[in-house]
Scaffold this motif. Structure first.
Motif, PDB file in Angstrom:
ATOM      1  N   HIS A  67     -10.870 -24.226  -0.775  1.00  0.00           N
ATOM      2  CA  HIS A  67     -12.182 -24.380  -0.275  1.00  0.00           C
ATOM      3  C   HIS A  67     -13.145 -25.118  -1.281  1.00  0.00           C
ATOM      4  N   THR A  68     -13.302 -26.514  -1.296  1.00  0.00           N
ATOM      5  CA  THR A  68     -13.711 -27.021  -2.256  1.00  0.00           C
ATOM      6  C   THR A  68     -15.527 -27.198  -1.947  1.00  0.00           C
ATOM      7  N   THR A 107     -14.740 -13.578  -1.616  1.00  0.00           N
ATOM      8  CA  THR A 107     -13.293 -14.030  -1.434  1.00  0.00           C
ATOM      9  C   THR A 107     -12.372 -13.629  -2.355  1.00  0.00           C
ATOM     10  N   GLN A 136     -14.100 -25.724  -6.823  1.00  0.00           N
ATOM     11  CA  GLN A 136     -13.501 -24.766  -5.788  1.00  0.00           C
ATOM     12  C   GLN A 136     -14.717 -23.811  -5.556  1.00  0.00           C
ATOM     13  N   SER A 182     -16.464 -20.246  -3.757  1.00  0.00           N
ATOM     14  CA  SER A 182     -16.315 -18.921  -3.250  1.00  0.00           C
ATOM     15  C   SER A 182     -17.479 -18.228  -2.881  1.00  0.00           C
ATOM     16  N   GLY A 233     -18.240 -22.310   6.144  1.00  0.00           N
ATOM     17  CA  GLY A 233     -16.768 -22.867   6.055  1.00  0.00           C
ATOM     18  C   GLY A 233     -15.722 -22.051   5.508  1.00  0.00           C
ATOM     19  N   PHE A 234     -15.826 -20.854   5.431  1.00  0.00           N
ATOM     20  CA  PHE A 234     -14.751 -20.084   4.854  1.00  0.00           C
ATOM     21  C   PHE A 234     -14.065 -19.391   5.733  1.00  0.00           C
ATOM     22  N   HIS A 294     -10.007 -15.314   3.935  1.00  0.00           N
ATOM     23  CA  HIS A 294     -10.416 -15.527   2.421  1.00  0.00           C
ATOM     24  C   HIS A 294     -11.291 -14.355   2.047  1.00  0.00           C
TER      25      HIS A 294
END
Length: 219
Positions: free
Chosen positions: A37-38, A66, A164, A166, A192-193, A197
């Motif tokens: 997840h950028t 996450t 990245q 979190s 968007g997670f 996660h």
């Protein structure tokens, strides 16, 4: 309690907690498997914290996060590589807590180990912070995205060296109600997670683990 209520409530409760609490990988992982997840081009909008409430809390528990965030935090505190952490130890025995005081933020875990994460508020951006995990050589930017200013704070985190993202939730409590976990899950999805996660951490064994560590130090 009626028969219908007795049936419906446990199903909802168990579904959410199985989704969050048992979502950890089943064996030791490498950090690449935790990524994916950028960071957003722009950080999400920050929500305002009640500074009086924050200042009244001495110890914060990392109750949900996450996988990437949980593993990074545990590895930094334990002085370990991510691949050295077992999911069982992370989930049941990491006992990750933040001592958040003005000028210093200490993270403790694994029976008394500790690390200074150097959490620093941005002077010109309310609800945004920078911090680092020194033993991992990582720097990050954190934004408060959800709070009730009574029981929890949820941060969106961008690990700047890796781009990245979190998220993490800290609380004075060791366990949050199901309704609160649902709100957190909804916010994570909006950011968007994916559900896989997410994980929650347990604190039932912490006192025993800390007592055992003290006894070992006294030998």
């Amino acid at each position: 309690v009626t028969g219908v209520q007795t049936c419906a409530l446990p199903i909802s409760f168990l579904y959410l907690h199985l989704l969050l609490a048992v979502a950890l990988p089943s064996s030791a992982v490498d950090v690449a498997s935790l990524r994916g997840h950028t960071c957003a081009k722009e950080p999400p909008k920050a929500v305002q914290l009640d500074e009086e409430w924050v200042g009244s809390v001495g110890t914060w528990n990392l109750v949900a996060a996450t996988h990437l965030h949980a593993y990074y935090t545990a590895a930094d505190v334990g002085g370990l590589g991510v691949a050295e952490l077992s999911p069982h130890d992370l989930f049941y025995h990491s006992c990750l807590r933040f001592l958040w005081k003005e000028g210093q933020t200490i993270v403790t875990g694994f029976g008394g180990k500790r690390a200074d994460v150097r959490l620093t508020p941005h002077p010109d951006a309310e609800g945004r912070f920078s911090f680092s995990y020194p033993s991992l050589g990582l720097d990050a930017q954190a934004t408060v995205v959800l709070t009730d200013n009574a029981s929890f704070i949820m941060f969106y985190v961008c690990w700047t060296d890796e781009a990245q993202a979190s998220w993490a939730v800290i609380s004075p409590r060791t366990k949050l109600p199901t309704a609160t976990l649902k709100k957190i899950r909804k916010e994570a999805q909006a950011l968007g997670f994916a559900d896989e996660h997410l994980t929650t951490l347990r604190f039932e064994s912490c006192e025993a683990d800390e007592a055992a560590a003290r006894e070992k130090d006294e030998l």
